[in-house]
Structure formats: structure tokens, C-alpha cells
Write an enzyme that holds these catalytic residues in place. Structure first.
Site, mmCIF file in Angstrom:
data_model
loop_
_atom_site.group_PDB
_atom_site.id
_atom_site.type_symbol
_atom_site.label_atom_id
_atom_site.label_comp_id
_atom_site.label_asym_id
_atom_site.label_seq_id
_atom_site.Cartn_x
_atom_site.Cartn_y
_atom_site.Cartn_z
ATOM 1 N N GLU A 1 0.829 -1.206 0.000
ATOM 2 C CA GLU A 1 0.000 0.000 0.000
ATOM 3 C C GLU A 1 0.869 1.265 0.000
ATOM 4 O O GLU A 1 0.591 2.231 -0.710
ATOM 5 C CB GLU A 1 -0.910 -0.033 1.236
ATOM 6 C CG GLU A 1 -2.002 1.016 1.213
ATOM 7 C CD GLU A 1 -2.958 0.874 2.401
ATOM 8 O OE1 GLU A 1 -3.282 -0.278 2.776
ATOM 9 O OE2 GLU A 1 -3.374 1.906 2.939
ATOM 10 N N SER B 1 -5.054 2.615 12.127
ATOM 11 C CA SER B 1 -5.342 3.145 13.460
ATOM 12 C C SER B 1 -5.708 4.616 13.317
ATOM 13 O O SER B 1 -5.437 5.243 12.301
ATOM 14 C CB SER B 1 -4.121 2.994 14.348
ATOM 15 O OG SER B 1 -3.043 3.691 13.771
ATOM 16 N N GLU C 1 -9.401 1.622 -2.343
ATOM 17 C CA GLU C 1 -9.410 0.660 -1.238
ATOM 18 C C GLU C 1 -8.453 -0.461 -1.640
ATOM 19 O O GLU C 1 -8.620 -1.088 -2.690
ATOM 20 C CB GLU C 1 -10.831 0.121 -1.030
ATOM 21 C CG GLU C 1 -10.993 -0.810 0.134
ATOM 22 C CD GLU C 1 -10.814 -0.133 1.499
ATOM 23 O OE1 GLU C 1 -11.064 1.078 1.613
ATOM 24 O OE2 GLU C 1 -10.386 -0.833 2.443
#
Lengths: 121, 121
Positions: free
Chosen positions: A12, A32, A54
């Protein structure tokens, strides 16, 4: 499991830098610290063209939850931008599937027919 | 110091939800977990209109660093979107100052002449 997470995370991050090199302004939401609002993993904007991404790091076809699809569709509706599921197949390329081509959350070989590559972005 | 940070953090989170209520798709970059690329605090997109926001919670006029201004200008150039400095004055409103009105990093009463309010967004 931790290993897969790390590899997915690394992939990513690489994608973020790839998009930056292509001239996009890029922002990434870490796992987080999420706000309690639907948000894709990456937003990339280049000269007013916005894509919401995504990321999925998976060696095999997979199914996305109805909730996640709905959250992404809500994003698409508000922003009026392209929403892409970026499927990274280990030791292979990224495939960018526009969310409208994903039916019942299924991401598989069939969905890849409508996938874009990094060169298309 | 910690207290100020927390208040600033809370104010920023409130702004995110305010924008969401106004129909924007919103994404926030937490302080930690930043990628090593320039990125504003908040990106809000509504029907193809994108605003990038850098939040400042300050009771008095302040000066932004040259580096931070340059990073935000780089973002503006790539995305071709509005970049706003959101100045939250404690117990008062948010003021949104388009970055082009900030000279030498100085944010003060004078800059407020060009500020937008939440209703303008």
C-alpha cells in the site's frame, strides 16, 4: 497473519509513492486513528481528477463485505469521484477495479476484465 | 502543551464531522503514521469540489514555517484544489484562509479579511 498484514501495508505504501511519482497529490488513512466515518485507504488527486482507493493484498479471489461496499459507495456519491478497489496479487501487479463492476462484493478473475492498470491512472 | 494539543485535536475532529454533515466526503490524516509525503490535515470533497485543509488551533496570531507553506503549495499545484488554513480561535469560530492570501507565513487579523466561514464551504 502478521506477515500478510505487513506485506499488504508495504504494498500500500509503495502504491502511494507510485501515485505520487505519477504527479498525484496523495493522502493515506492509516488503519489506526480512523475517524468514525467511512473512508477509503488512499485518496489521490491530480489536476482536479480524484480517485479513492481501497487496497486489497490477496493471492486468491475474495469477497468484500456489504458494509464496506456501501461505505465506499457513500463516498463515491458524496465526492462524485472514481472509487477503485486496488487488488495486489503477490508477486504480480496491481489491478484497479472500478467499484461499479463489483457485484455482491465478489472480486475474482471475472472482475479483472474491467480492471485498469497503473498506466491507466 | 498536551492540553492545547488535545483541544486542537478535538476541534479538528469536530471540523471533520461538521464538513461531513455539510455533505462532504472527508478524510483526515492523523499526526502519527504519516507517510513521508506532504499532506494537509483534512481533505474534503463534495461533488468534485475538493478542499485541502491545514488546521491551526491558536489564541493569537502565528507564523507558519516556509517548509509547511511550500508543502501545501505543492499539494495545491498537484491537486489543483483550494488549500485553506483553518484557524480556530478558542471559544470562537473557525476562519478559513485561502493559502494565496498568506504572506511570509503570517496568519493574523489582516489575513482574516480574506477568510471564509463554514457557511461559505
Amino acid at each position: 497473519m502478521v506477515k500478510t498484514y505487513n506485506k499488504g501495508y508495504r504494498a500500500e505504501r509503495e502504491l502511494v509513492h507510485l501515485l505520487y511519482k505519477k504527479g498525484y497529490a496523495v493522502i493515506r488513512t492509516p488503519r489506526s486513528g480512523r475517524i468514525a466515518l467511512p473512508s477509503p485507504d488512499i485518496i489521490a488527486i491530480k489536476n482536479k481528477k480524484t480517485i479513492a482507493i481501497e487496497c486489497k493484498y490477496r493471492s486468491k479471489p475474495f469477497k468484500m463485505s456489504k458494509d464496506q461496499i456501501n461505505e465506499l459507495l457513500e463516498w463515491k456519491k458524496r465526492a462524485n469521484c472514481d472509487v477503485l478497489i486496488a487488488w495486489k496479487i503477490p508477486r504480480y501487479d496491481w489491478f484497479f477495479i472500478p467499484i461499479q463492476y463489483i457485484h455482491n462484493g465478489n472480486v475474482n478473475k471475472n472482475t479483472l476484465k474491467n480492471a485498469l492498470t497503473i498506466d491507466d491512472l
